[in-house]
Design a protein around this motif. Structure first.
Motif, PDB file in Angstrom:
ATOM      1  N   LEU A   4       0.827  -1.208   0.000  1.00  0.00           N
ATOM      2  CA  LEU A   4       0.000   0.000   0.000  1.00  0.00           C
ATOM      3  C   LEU A   4       0.864   1.262   0.000  1.00  0.00           C
ATOM      4  N   LEU A   7       2.204   1.727  -3.510  1.00  0.00           N
ATOM      5  CA  LEU A   7       1.174   2.258  -4.411  1.00  0.00           C
ATOM      6  C   LEU A   7       0.965   3.750  -4.175  1.00  0.00           C
ATOM      7  N   PHE A   8       0.891   4.139  -2.898  1.00  0.00           N
ATOM      8  CA  PHE A   8       0.703   5.559  -2.571  1.00  0.00           C
ATOM      9  C   PHE A   8       1.873   6.380  -3.107  1.00  0.00           C
ATOM     10  N   GLU A  56      -6.782   6.216 -13.804  1.00  0.00           N
ATOM     11  CA  GLU A  56      -6.889   4.756 -13.779  1.00  0.00           C
ATOM     12  C   GLU A  56      -6.687   4.177 -15.177  1.00  0.00           C
ATOM     13  N   GLU A  73      -4.224  -4.996  -7.063  1.00  0.00           N
ATOM     14  CA  GLU A  73      -4.585  -3.919  -6.133  1.00  0.00           C
ATOM     15  C   GLU A  73      -4.403  -2.600  -6.863  1.00  0.00           C
ATOM     16  N   LEU A  75      -4.666   1.919  -6.291  1.00  0.00           N
ATOM     17  CA  LEU A  75      -4.855   3.073  -5.422  1.00  0.00           C
ATOM     18  C   LEU A  75      -5.097   4.294  -6.289  1.00  0.00           C
ATOM     19  N   LEU A  77      -5.476   8.509  -6.053  1.00  0.00           N
ATOM     20  CA  LEU A  77      -5.101   9.622  -5.185  1.00  0.00           C
ATOM     21  C   LEU A  77      -5.577  10.942  -5.766  1.00  0.00           C
ATOM     22  N   ASN A 103      -8.893  -5.121  -4.131  1.00  0.00           N
ATOM     23  CA  ASN A 103      -9.077  -3.854  -3.409  1.00  0.00           C
ATOM     24  C   ASN A 103      -8.775  -2.645  -4.273  1.00  0.00           C
ATOM     25  N   HIS A 105      -8.124   1.177  -3.361  1.00  0.00           N
ATOM     26  CA  HIS A 105      -7.854   2.075  -2.244  1.00  0.00           C
ATOM     27  C   HIS A 105      -8.020   3.517  -2.713  1.00  0.00           C
ATOM     28  N   ALA A 107      -7.248   7.431  -1.736  1.00  0.00           N
ATOM     29  CA  ALA A 107      -6.364   8.208  -0.878  1.00  0.00           C
ATOM     30  C   ALA A 107      -6.454   9.693  -1.185  1.00  0.00           C
ATOM     31  N   LEU A 112      -4.294   7.128   3.103  1.00  0.00           N
ATOM     32  CA  LEU A 112      -5.470   6.321   2.780  1.00  0.00           C
ATOM     33  C   LEU A 112      -6.722   6.882   3.441  1.00  0.00           C
ATOM     34  N   SER A 115     -11.162   2.016   1.538  1.00  0.00           N
ATOM     35  CA  SER A 115     -10.878   0.904   0.627  1.00  0.00           C
ATOM     36  C   SER A 115     -12.187   0.193   0.315  1.00  0.00           C
TER      37      SER A 115
END
Length: 136
Positions: A4, A7-8, A56, A73, A75, A77, A103, A105, A107, A112, A115
């Motif tokens: 995670l 990814l962030f 995305e 997974e 994330l 943001l 998942n 996520h 953020a 985060l 989720s």
């Protein structure tokens, strides 16, 4: 580095490269594949709205261009008080490469916020297995 956190970091690193001259709303996204590879993307606006692309979609395109086709997974943001969840079209794009239990996520710049699973954000989705069963 934990998944995670990685990814962030990836989404945060590219978010400043978003091309958002019309909305001023920069979004970054990062995908981890089952191999552990991470792919990122940003939103790219266009004067001829709605020709732009979401973060995305950019991350998915980078993943596919690298020869991978499964999301383990993801994330997303973005700024703001409301959660920056994938739009409907991106939920369907994600579903093409991810199972219901994967998942997503959400953020903000400080970390985060929430989720969800793909199945929660796109219940009863039309996915690849259904498309194959309807093929001529």
């Amino acid at each position: 580095m934990k998944s995670l956190e990685a990814l962030f970091a990836a989404a945060a690193a590219v978010r400043s490269n978003a091309y958002a001259p019309y909305s001023g709303f920069a979004v970054g996204a990062a995908i981890r594949t089952p191999s552990g590879a991470i792919f990122s993307g940003v939103n790219v606006e266009n004067a001829s709205y709605p020709v732009g692309t979401c973060a995305e979609a950019g991350a998915i395109a980078a993943m596919v261009a690298a020869g991978e086709n499964r999301i383990a997974e993801i994330l997303v943001l973005g700024d703001g008080e409301a959660l920056v969840t994938p739009c409907g079209a991106c939920r369907q794009r994600i579903r093409e490469f991810a199972r219901d239990e994967v998942n997503i996520h959400i953020a903000g710049p400080n970390g985060l916020r929430a989720s969800f699973t793909v199945g929660e954000l796109l219940p009863q989705a039309f996915g690849p297995s259904l498309a194959e069963s309807h093929a001529p």
